[in-house]
Design an enzyme around this catalytic site. Structure first.
Site: not given
Ligand SMILES: NC(=O)c1ccc[n+]([C@@H]2O[C@H](COP(=O)([O-])OP(=O)(O)OC[C@H]3O[C@@H](n4cnc5c(N)ncnc54)[C@H](O)[C@@H]3O)[C@@H](O)[C@H]2O)c1
Length: 250
Positions: A37, A63-64, A90, A154, A158, A188
């Site tokens: 992360d 940083d991914v 993720n 986005y 996706k 989240t």
């Molecule tokens: N929460 C939802 O409702 C939801 C719905 C559909 C899809 N998603 C997907 O689930 C996944 C996780 O989402 P979440 O809700 O847990 O979000 P979150 O914000 O809780 O977690 C995302 C994490 O990604 C990290 N991050 C951001 N940019 C980064 C980078 N360049 N390199 C490394 N890390 C990085 C952030 O620091 C954070 O810890 C994402 O791919 C999101 O698109 C979430």
């Protein structure tokens, strides 16, 4: 269940939400988890929590969207004498903006973090995954298939994630499985800024009448990562409480 004994798993975006839940779940089933992360303090804390619970975990900044960072992450796992058997890609970036409000730099950033990162992650760990006959799981979204205002980059990233995952699934099929999970509304940190009333509307839009929990996506990820999913590759597993199938007409 201890489905991941002797397995090393890399989880990106592991400092919070779904990634943290995935890291905890994989560790609880025996995996050594490398949490990647850019939120260092939060990532270290999740890793420490896992270790306190008796699991094996290490936080590494990555940083991914950076090829160099993936390379460094790989070097780090090699230094630990690990061959990675599970990659859960993720992490994500998003800024609400319709097409007319989104500039090229914003588009590039979302595509780099949400889509290019999957390619970089798959390429970086392909050798390990082939050696271990491992599994790669991408977190996509229901946005891959549905249009919601404010999500052009986005949604494109996706949708691209689902399409991208199908490619290595056929290219490296005998040895490595590549799948995606498509979460719907999952409670989240990203929901922190959403008003209670809007959360209720999103919950009501699901067939199950509630927002999902990060753990509920993590169990789908663990399933796809495990031998329980041995004949599943190139697939999209929707984890949305029936959000995609519930439609109302008057
Ligand atoms: N929460 C939802 O409702 C939801 C719905 C559909 C899809 N998603 C997907 O689930 C996944 C996780 O989402 P979440 O809700 O847990 O979000 P979150 O914000 O809780 O977690 C995302 C994490 O990604 C990290 N991050 C951001 N940019 C980064 C980078 N360049 N390199 C490394 N890390 C990085 C952030 O620091 C954070 O810890 C994402 O791919 C999101 O698109 C979430």
């Amino acid at each position: 269940m201890q489905r991941f004994t002797d397995t090393t798993a890399v989880v990106t975006g592991a400092a919070s939400g779904i990634g943290a839940a995935s890291a905890r779940r994989l560790a609880s089933e025996g995996a050594t988890v490398i949490l990647a992360d850019i939120a260092d303090a939060a990532g270290e804390k999740v890793a420490e929590d896992i270790r306190q619970a008796g699991g094996s975990a290490l936080y590494v900044r990555c940083d991914v969207s950076s090829e160099e960072d993936w390379h460094r992450l790989h070097e780090r796992t090699r230094a630990l004498l690990c061959r990675v058997g599970v990659v859960h890609s993720n992490a994500f970036a998003h800024r609400d903006a319709a097409v007319h409000d989104l500039d090229g730099a914003g588009w590039d950033r979302e595509l780099a973090v949400n889509l290019k990162a999957l390619f970089l992650g798959a390429r970086t760990f392909l050798g390990d995954l082939r050696e271990t006959r491992g599994a790669f799981i991408a977190t996509s979204s229901v946005h891959a298939h549905f249009g919601l205002p404010g999500y052009p980059a986005y949604a494109a990233s996706k949708g691209g994630a689902c399409a991208l995952v199908r490619q290595p699934a056929v290219e490296y099929g005998p040895n490595v499985r590549f799948n995606s999970v498509l979460p719907g509304p999952i409670l989240t940190e990203v929901w922190d800024a959403v008003a209670e009333e809007d959360r209720r509307l999103s919950a009501d839009a699901t067939a199950l009448g509630r927002l999902g929990a990060a753990d509920e996506v993590a169990s789908a990820v663990a399933f796809l990562a495990s031998e329980d999913a041995a004949y599943i590759t190139g697939a999209e597993l929707v984890v949305d409480g029936g959000w995609s199938v519930k439609k109302e007409s008057k």
